[in-house]
Design an enzyme around this catalytic site. Structure first.
Site, PDB file in Angstrom:
ATOM      1  N   PRO A 122       0.654  -1.267   0.341  1.00 54.38           N
ATOM      2  CA  PRO A 122      -0.398  -0.011  -0.176  1.00 54.38           C
ATOM      3  C   PRO A 122       1.108   1.358   0.215  1.00 54.38           C
ATOM      4  O   PRO A 122       1.583   1.773   0.736  1.00 54.38           O
ATOM      5  CB  PRO A 122      -0.984  -0.118   1.082  1.00 54.38           C
ATOM      6  CG  PRO A 122      -0.819  -1.624   1.451  1.00 54.38           C
ATOM      7  CD  PRO A 122       0.116  -2.165   1.172  1.00 54.38           C
ATOM      8  N   ASN A 123       0.163   2.019  -0.954  1.00 50.62           N
ATOM      9  CA  ASN A 123       1.378   3.343  -0.413  1.00 50.62           C
ATOM     10  C   ASN A 123       2.121   3.620  -1.916  1.00 50.62           C
ATOM     11  O   ASN A 123       2.506   4.929  -1.905  1.00 50.62           O
ATOM     12  CB  ASN A 123       1.082   4.243   0.136  1.00 50.62           C
ATOM     13  CG  ASN A 123      -0.382   4.415   1.366  1.00 50.62           C
ATOM     14  OD1 ASN A 123      -1.465   4.807   0.141  1.00 50.62           O
ATOM     15  ND2 ASN A 123      -0.819   3.718   2.576  1.00 50.62           N
ATOM     16  N   ARG A 155       4.173  11.081  -2.430  1.00 51.87           N
ATOM     17  CA  ARG A 155       4.281  10.835  -1.062  1.00 51.87           C
ATOM     18  C   ARG A 155       5.155  11.457   0.063  1.00 51.87           C
ATOM     19  O   ARG A 155       6.729  10.500   0.053  1.00 51.87           O
ATOM     20  CB  ARG A 155       3.954   9.329  -0.468  1.00 51.87           C
ATOM     21  CG  ARG A 155       3.983   8.980   0.371  1.00 51.87           C
ATOM     22  CD  ARG A 155       3.569   7.047   0.866  1.00 51.87           C
ATOM     23  NE  ARG A 155       2.997   6.808   2.072  1.00 51.87           N
ATOM     24  CZ  ARG A 155       4.013   5.394   2.284  1.00 51.87           C
ATOM     25  NH1 ARG A 155       4.655   4.899   1.283  1.00 51.87           N
ATOM     26  NH2 ARG A 155       3.510   4.893   3.556  1.00 51.87           N
ATOM     27  N   TYR A 205      10.425   9.407   1.981  1.00 52.82           N
ATOM     28  CA  TYR A 205      10.660   8.258   0.791  1.00 52.82           C
ATOM     29  C   TYR A 205      11.483   8.631  -0.070  1.00 52.82           C
ATOM     30  O   TYR A 205      11.989   7.464  -1.815  1.00 52.82           O
ATOM     31  CB  TYR A 205       9.684   8.271   0.319  1.00 52.82           C
ATOM     32  CG  TYR A 205       8.726   7.064   1.954  1.00 52.82           C
ATOM     33  CD1 TYR A 205       9.085   6.084   2.293  1.00 52.82           C
ATOM     34  CD2 TYR A 205       7.841   7.603   2.448  1.00 52.82           C
ATOM     35  CE1 TYR A 205       8.948   5.681   3.453  1.00 52.82           C
ATOM     36  CE2 TYR A 205       6.731   7.432   3.137  1.00 52.82           C
ATOM     37  CZ  TYR A 205       7.492   5.500   4.173  1.00 52.82           C
ATOM     38  OH  TYR A 205       6.536   5.750   5.257  1.00 52.82           O
ATOM     39  N   ASN A 214       8.386  -5.110  -0.370  1.00 53.88           N
ATOM     40  CA  ASN A 214       8.387  -3.895   0.230  1.00 53.88           C
ATOM     41  C   ASN A 214       7.316  -4.046   0.371  1.00 53.88           C
ATOM     42  O   ASN A 214       5.941  -3.904   0.163  1.00 53.88           O
ATOM     43  CB  ASN A 214       8.982  -2.371   0.219  1.00 53.88           C
ATOM     44  CG  ASN A 214       8.522  -1.923   0.452  1.00 53.88           C
ATOM     45  OD1 ASN A 214       7.769  -1.935   1.833  1.00 53.88           O
ATOM     46  ND2 ASN A 214       9.010  -0.372   0.210  1.00 53.88           N
ATOM     47  N   ALA A 248       2.828  -0.741   4.989  1.00 56.24           N
ATOM     48  CA  ALA A 248       2.173  -0.835   6.694  1.00 56.24           C
ATOM     49  C   ALA A 248       1.552  -2.349   7.027  1.00 56.24           C
ATOM     50  O   ALA A 248       1.388  -2.728   8.131  1.00 56.24           O
ATOM     51  CB  ALA A 248       1.058   0.412   7.002  1.00 56.24           C
ATOM     52  N   GLU A 265      12.573  -9.013   2.057  1.00 54.51           N
ATOM     53  CA  GLU A 265      11.929  -7.882   2.470  1.00 54.51           C
ATOM     54  C   GLU A 265      12.975  -6.489   2.566  1.00 54.51           C
ATOM     55  O   GLU A 265      14.175  -6.790   3.046  1.00 54.51           O
ATOM     56  CB  GLU A 265      11.547  -8.017   4.060  1.00 54.51           C
ATOM     57  CG  GLU A 265      10.650  -6.737   4.857  1.00 54.51           C
ATOM     58  CD  GLU A 265      10.847  -7.603   6.746  1.00 54.51           C
ATOM     59  OE1 GLU A 265      10.893  -8.401   6.608  1.00 54.51           O
ATOM     60  OE2 GLU A 265      10.463  -6.288   6.989  1.00 54.51           O
ATOM     61  N   HIS A 281      12.376  -2.354   3.166  1.00 49.06           N
ATOM     62  CA  HIS A 281      12.187  -0.701   3.901  1.00 49.06           C
ATOM     63  C   HIS A 281      12.677   0.478   3.088  1.00 49.06           C
ATOM     64  O   HIS A 281      14.176   0.241   3.261  1.00 49.06           O
ATOM     65  CB  HIS A 281      11.278  -0.914   5.053  1.00 49.06           C
ATOM     66  CG  HIS A 281      11.429  -1.928   5.698  1.00 49.06           C
ATOM     67  ND1 HIS A 281       9.327  -2.289   5.228  1.00 49.06           N
ATOM     68  CD2 HIS A 281      11.235  -3.387   6.097  1.00 49.06           C
ATOM     69  CE1 HIS A 281       8.725  -3.527   5.883  1.00 49.06           C
ATOM     70  NE2 HIS A 281      10.255  -3.479   6.256  1.00 49.06           N
ATOM     71  N   ARG A 331      11.554   5.509  13.448  1.00 48.83           N
ATOM     72  CA  ARG A 331      11.079   5.715  13.457  1.00 48.83           C
ATOM     73  C   ARG A 331      10.027   4.957  14.992  1.00 48.83           C
ATOM     74  O   ARG A 331      10.446   5.152  15.362  1.00 48.83           O
ATOM     75  CB  ARG A 331       9.831   5.742  12.228  1.00 48.83           C
ATOM     76  CG  ARG A 331      11.136   6.013  10.901  1.00 48.83           C
ATOM     77  CD  ARG A 331      10.208   5.407   9.464  1.00 48.83           C
ATOM     78  NE  ARG A 331       9.202   6.413   9.224  1.00 48.83           N
ATOM     79  CZ  ARG A 331       8.591   6.193   7.789  1.00 48.83           C
ATOM     80  NH1 ARG A 331       8.622   5.618   7.321  1.00 48.83           N
ATOM     81  NH2 ARG A 331       7.143   6.818   8.255  1.00 48.83           N
TER      82      ARG A 331
HETATM   83  C1  DQA Z   1       8.074   1.488   4.849  1.00 47.97           C
HETATM   84  C2  DQA Z   1       8.443   2.077   6.356  1.00 47.97           C
HETATM   85  C3  DQA Z   1       6.228   1.289   6.547  1.00 47.97           C
HETATM   86  O1  DQA Z   1       6.958   1.251   7.892  1.00 47.97           O
HETATM   87  C4  DQA Z   1       5.441   2.205   5.680  1.00 47.97           C
HETATM   88  O2  DQA Z   1       4.399   1.800   6.384  1.00 47.97           O
HETATM   89  C5  DQA Z   1       5.353   2.489   4.241  1.00 47.97           C
HETATM   90  C6  DQA Z   1       7.012   2.128   3.383  1.00 47.97           C
HETATM   91  C7  DQA Z   1       9.259   1.736   4.632  1.00 47.97           C
HETATM   92  O3  DQA Z   1       9.720   1.298   2.186  1.00 47.97           O
HETATM   93  O4  DQA Z   1      10.195   2.319   4.559  1.00 47.97           O
HETATM   94  O5  DQA Z   1       4.767   2.453   3.336  1.00 47.97           O
HETATM   95  O6  DQA Z   1       7.426   0.274   3.747  1.00 47.97           O
END
Ligand code: DQA
Length: 145
Positions: free
Chosen positions: A10-11, A18, A23, A73, A76, A97, A99, A106
């Site tokens: 998501p996102n 964003r 990011y 990735n 959330a 995985e 991020h 954070r």
């Molecule tokens: C994320 C970190 C997550 O906590 C966050 O919700 C994201 C992006 C990252 O790439 O740093 O959507 O996965």
């Protein structure tokens, strides 16, 4: 040809727009180009993104038959989704995985990852380079290094 799935939750479709202070300004297209650029002969990448948990799970199920590794990735869903963990536990090849941000620096709710219970490697805080490192690691694992 072996396929590595680069799966984004998501996102992440809004990458570049964003919260760029967290990011960065690069987009998911840049992630795709970067992953392609580090993909050796005999391997290809397939990048997917969805804002929907069930869609991500369906893609993981499909990937069981069609791919040699996943760089994920989960956004959330990392911190909330036992269903995503269960799906990854049905998947045999390597899982890394990624991020983009350094989640451990954070909010406390970002410090726990369900996906890490399955992942063969976890990368945080390297920006987009984390995806490239993930691809390299999947390649290394899938050729037995
Ligand atoms: C994320 C970190 C997550 O906590 C966050 O919700 C994201 C992006 C990252 O790439 O740093 O959507 O996965």
């Amino acid at each position: 040809m072996k396929t590595i799935l680069i799966l984004n939750g998501p996102n992440l479709n809004l990458l570049g727009k964003r919260q760029p202070h967290i990011y960065g300004h690069q987009t998911l297209d840049d992630v795709e180009r970067l992953c392609q650029s580090v993909c050796p002969d005999g391997f290809q990448i397939s990048l997917k993104q969805s804002n929907h948990e069930g869609q991500l799970i369906d893609w993981i199920h499909e990937a069981r038959e069609t791919t040699c590794g996943i760089v994920i990735n989960p956004g959330a869903l990392t911190h909330t989704s036992i269903a995503l963990l269960d799906a990854l536990n049905t998947y045999e090849p390597p899982v890394v995985e990624v991020h983009i941000s350094q989640v451990h620096k954070r909010e406390a709710f970002r410090h726990h990852s369900y996906v890490s219970l399955r992942a063969d490697g976890v990368i945080a805080g390297l920006g987009l380079d984390g995806y490239a490192a993930g691809v390299r690691r999947v390649v290394a694992l899938s050729v037995g290094q």
